[in-house]
Design a protein around this motif. Structure first.
Motif, PDB file in Angstrom:
ATOM      1  N   SER A 201       9.522 -10.309  -1.752  1.00 28.59           N
ATOM      2  CA  SER A 201       9.837 -10.209  -0.323  1.00 28.59           C
ATOM      3  C   SER A 201       9.082  -9.062   0.328  1.00 28.59           C
ATOM      4  N   ARG A 202       8.500  -9.364   1.472  1.00 28.25           N
ATOM      5  CA  ARG A 202       7.840  -8.355   2.285  1.00 28.25           C
ATOM      6  C   ARG A 202       8.726  -8.000   3.470  1.00 28.25           C
ATOM      7  N   SER A 203       8.371  -6.963   4.176  1.00 25.76           N
ATOM      8  CA  SER A 203       9.192  -6.489   5.289  1.00 25.76           C
ATOM      9  C   SER A 203       9.405  -7.590   6.319  1.00 25.76           C
ATOM     10  N   GLY A 204      10.672  -7.849   6.639  1.00 26.24           N
ATOM     11  CA  GLY A 204      11.010  -8.837   7.658  1.00 26.24           C
ATOM     12  C   GLY A 204      11.025 -10.268   7.182  1.00 26.24           C
ATOM     13  N   GLU A 205      10.726 -10.500   5.901  1.00 23.94           N
ATOM     14  CA  GLU A 205      10.684 -11.864   5.382  1.00 23.94           C
ATOM     15  C   GLU A 205      12.076 -12.384   5.039  1.00 23.94           C
TER      16      GLU A 205
ATOM     17  N   ASN B 253      14.838  -4.758  -2.637  1.00 20.77           N
ATOM     18  CA  ASN B 253      13.907  -5.047  -1.554  1.00 20.77           C
ATOM     19  C   ASN B 253      13.877  -6.519  -1.162  1.00 20.77           C
TER      20      ASN B 253
END
Length: 207
Positions: A145-149, A118
């Motif tokens: 990490s988060r979505s789009g990071e 991820n």
């Protein structure tokens, strides 16, 4: 496209390599047209020696900064990584306790970063003894990490949490990725108190 001309070449030779394909393609682009089919093919694909064609392609571009994160160049990223992963803070007593059962256990051992499916995951390790001595140790996730990071985004969040937990810096860090195994609000309550204390100091009159 064989390189011999249409009249003198009775047939086409097989293409057996990427280099050969590239050479034939160049001839198709640059050779004098000898048929309506060749003219139509060039027109359909908007190929003209007097015009330009832009082909979208990913290319390397040097890092030009993330000024909204306080990072103006690659050297700024390097300095943050050096601070977090260097040996200077090893053995330091952290400003925030991470263990609600053993509240006095707050000796910093060091940081680690992992690459997962991820994205990136930054972890902090601490224990009851100096990292060079034998003792108990725990590990806590600071940021993942988060979505789009991007890596820089995750690094910035991890760095701010690190500065808050280790150095007691009231920086309004985002500690939402931390796993509080013992008590969910134990760490966040200390961070809130740290920020409120810093606010009180700033608002108090100078003597």
């Amino acid at each position: 496209m064989n390189g011999n001309g249409v009249v003198s070449s009775p047939g086409l030779n097989a293409i057996t390599s990427i280099a050969g394909l590239r050479e034939v393609f160049h001839r198709a682009l640059l050779a004098r047209p000898v048929s309506d089919g060749q003219v139509n093919w060039r027109r359909d694909h908007k190929l003209d020696l007097s015009q330009s064609l832009v082909i979208a392609q990913r290319v390397y571009r040097p890092f030009d900064g993330a000024r909204h994160l306080g990072l103006s160049c690659e050297a700024d990223i390097h300095r943050r990584l050096e601070e977090m992963f260097g040996k200077d803070d090893a053995g330091k007593q952290m400003a925030i306790s991470l263990n609600s059962v053993h509240t006095d256990v707050r000796t910093l051992h060091g940081m680690s970063v992992k690459v997962t499916s991820n994205g990136f995951l930054f972890s902090l390790k601490y224990g009851d003894q100096h990292p060079t001595e034998f003792g108990s140790a725990w590990e806590e996730t600071l940021a993942m990490s988060r979505s789009g990071e991007t890596f820089v985004d995750t690094l910035d969040r991890a760095y701010r949490v690190y500065r808050c937990l280790v150095h007691g810096e009231a920086n309004n860090c985002d500690a939402g990725d931390m796993h509080r195994f013992y008590k969910q609000d134990y760490v966040s309550d200390q961070i809130v108190a740290l920020h409120e204390g810093a606010g009180a100091e700033l608002s108090s009159p100078m003597l």
